[in-house]
Design an enzyme around this catalytic site. Sequence first.
Site, PDB file in Angstrom:
ATOM      1  CG  ASN A 208     -19.913  24.850  38.401  1.00  0.00           C
ATOM      2  OD1 ASN A 208     -19.829  25.222  39.394  1.00  0.00           O
ATOM      3  ND2 ASN A 208     -19.161  24.412  37.424  1.00  0.00           N
ATOM      4  CG  PHE A 321     -12.815  18.654  48.003  1.00  0.00           C
ATOM      5  CD1 PHE A 321     -11.706  19.005  48.021  1.00  0.00           C
ATOM      6  CD2 PHE A 321     -14.304  19.116  48.822  1.00  0.00           C
ATOM      7  CE1 PHE A 321     -11.630  19.702  48.842  1.00  0.00           C
ATOM      8  CE2 PHE A 321     -13.973  20.023  49.925  1.00  0.00           C
ATOM      9  CZ  PHE A 321     -12.346  20.317  50.198  1.00  0.00           C
TER      10      PHE A 321
HETATM   11  N1  CTP Z   1     -11.188  18.286  38.417  1.00  0.00           N
HETATM   12  C1  CTP Z   1     -10.418  18.861  38.142  1.00  0.00           C
HETATM   13  N2  CTP Z   1     -10.180  18.895  37.114  1.00  0.00           N
HETATM   14  C2  CTP Z   1     -11.313  18.961  36.001  1.00  0.00           C
HETATM   15  C3  CTP Z   1     -12.216  18.089  36.738  1.00  0.00           C
HETATM   16  C4  CTP Z   1     -12.391  17.755  38.053  1.00  0.00           C
HETATM   17  O1  CTP Z   1      -9.138  19.315  38.533  1.00  0.00           O
HETATM   18  N3  CTP Z   1     -11.649  19.167  35.111  1.00  0.00           N
HETATM   19  C5  CTP Z   1     -10.828  17.827  40.085  1.00  0.00           C
HETATM   20  C6  CTP Z   1     -11.879  19.471  40.931  1.00  0.00           C
HETATM   21  O2  CTP Z   1     -11.259  20.165  41.353  1.00  0.00           O
HETATM   22  C7  CTP Z   1     -12.055  17.889  42.095  1.00  0.00           C
HETATM   23  C8  CTP Z   1     -11.911  16.692  41.388  1.00  0.00           C
HETATM   24  O3  CTP Z   1     -10.969  16.579  40.616  1.00  0.00           O
HETATM   25  O4  CTP Z   1     -11.131  18.285  43.104  1.00  0.00           O
HETATM   26  C9  CTP Z   1     -12.932  15.912  41.395  1.00  0.00           C
HETATM   27  O5  CTP Z   1     -13.694  16.325  40.649  1.00  0.00           O
HETATM   28  P1  CTP Z   1     -15.451  15.951  39.990  1.00  0.00           P
HETATM   29  O6  CTP Z   1     -15.956  16.965  39.296  1.00  0.00           O
HETATM   30  O7  CTP Z   1     -15.993  15.175  41.451  1.00  0.00           O
HETATM   31  O8  CTP Z   1     -15.181  14.950  39.585  1.00  0.00           O
HETATM   32  P2  CTP Z   1     -14.946  14.202  37.955  1.00  0.00           P
HETATM   33  O9  CTP Z   1     -13.380  13.583  37.837  1.00  0.00           O
HETATM   34  O10 CTP Z   1     -15.066  15.687  37.322  1.00  0.00           O
HETATM   35  O11 CTP Z   1     -15.802  13.375  38.240  1.00  0.00           O
HETATM   36  P3  CTP Z   1     -17.164  13.358  37.946  1.00  0.00           P
HETATM   37  O12 CTP Z   1     -17.297  15.146  37.086  1.00  0.00           O
HETATM   38  O13 CTP Z   1     -17.810  11.966  36.567  1.00  0.00           O
HETATM   39  O14 CTP Z   1     -17.877  13.242  39.330  1.00  0.00           O
END
Ligand code: CTP
Length: 392
Positions: A208, A321
């Site tokens: 990403n 975040f």
């Molecule tokens: N995060 C994490 N591990 C993952 C996915 C997310 O630790 N496998 C953490 C990110 O570092 C961030 C938070 O979770 O602090 C939210 O990440 P985000 O990608 O915005 O949310 P998701 O929980 O993955 O939800 P979605 O992709 O459905 O928005």
Amino acid sequence: MQKNKSIVLGITGGIAAYKAAELVRLLVKNNIDVQVVMTEAACQFITPVTLQALSGKPVYTGMWDASVPNGMPHIELSRAADAILIAPASADFIAKLVHGRADDLLSTLCLARDCPLLIAPAMNKQMWENPATQRNIVLLKTDAVAVLGPASGDQACGETGLGRMLEAEELLYLINAHLQPKLLKGKKILITAGATLEMIDPVRAVTNISSGKMGYAIAQAAFEMGADVTLVSGATALVPPMGIHTISATSADAMYQTVMQHVCGQDIFIGVAAVADYSPIAMQAHKIKKSESSLTLELKRNKDILAEVASLPNAPFCVGFAAETENLLTYAEVKRNAKKLPLIVANLVSDAMRSEENTVTLLDKNGAHPLPRTSKIEVARLLLKHVNNLLK
Ligand code: CTP
């Protein structure tokens, strides 16, 4: 509004004096007031006019300058400063400091100071390694003078070794660390940052556009506040920051494993990394050759690192975040509750990604706290102050 920090930058005679110009530019850009004082020898290497133009203030070069109102620049200048930094600090000037000599304006104001003194030595490697210089450095450290560097590398004299002055960027980083209140002293903090890279075959990956800048800024701000910082870094073009234990973990699984190995004993965990939610079922051993008109990638769900950490029995204070493209606060609050986090930082992808600045809202049990749009390092400092308040 917090008052700008101010420093006296003392420049002594050495070829590294040219780096002082860039340092002044960076300090001013970072809202630090700079009063430049130069020795006579420094003026042989760089002109006061250059430093005056960059600092926006007259430069002092002599003891008998009539422009200081009370006629006592050696007292006046250091009283107004939060710190004095000598960069470059020549071997001769270091020797003078050790003995408390005061035969020019800069050495006099160092002796008359009531603020911290930092020096950035710059000299030929033999001069640096000379037992006399090494003795002097030990003595200065005993006198609580902070010694920044020197670094190793090519020298102006053609030799290679220890003695190069740190680069302006590195000095700015260390000065910032020096000027910040040590709110997180004694605290251990673990941070994830950057994008993850999920390999499809040896040359292709699912990733990403996260740059890692926000996570690295939080690591820097935590270091400035005196925390013991471990940064688990995904894919990023950023350089590992000084004073921070940085571990590279580029895939979501490697990041999960690394976090779990280091989470025990941490006081705070901040998940800033843009972790892939899915990765290819298996990485192909060889490059996939094109054949059909379409290709289907089968992906499996990755572990949610933040949620796993937050649900540990002795979980650290967890901060997440939420990077969203719509319904920012609603989605962020849903994530905060789902992952059982005391605090989540909500930001719009358009405000944060690929930018030096960020606009965030902090969401905790007391509600929403919007922060002003500012540089990522300032956002990081404000966020950590908020974390510190919640921890209290
Ligand atoms: N995060 C994490 N591990 C993952 C996915 C997310 O630790 N496998 C953490 C990110 O570092 C961030 C938070 O979770 O602090 C939210 O990440 P985000 O990608 O915005 O949310 P998701 O929980 O993955 O939800 P979605 O992709 O459905 O928005």
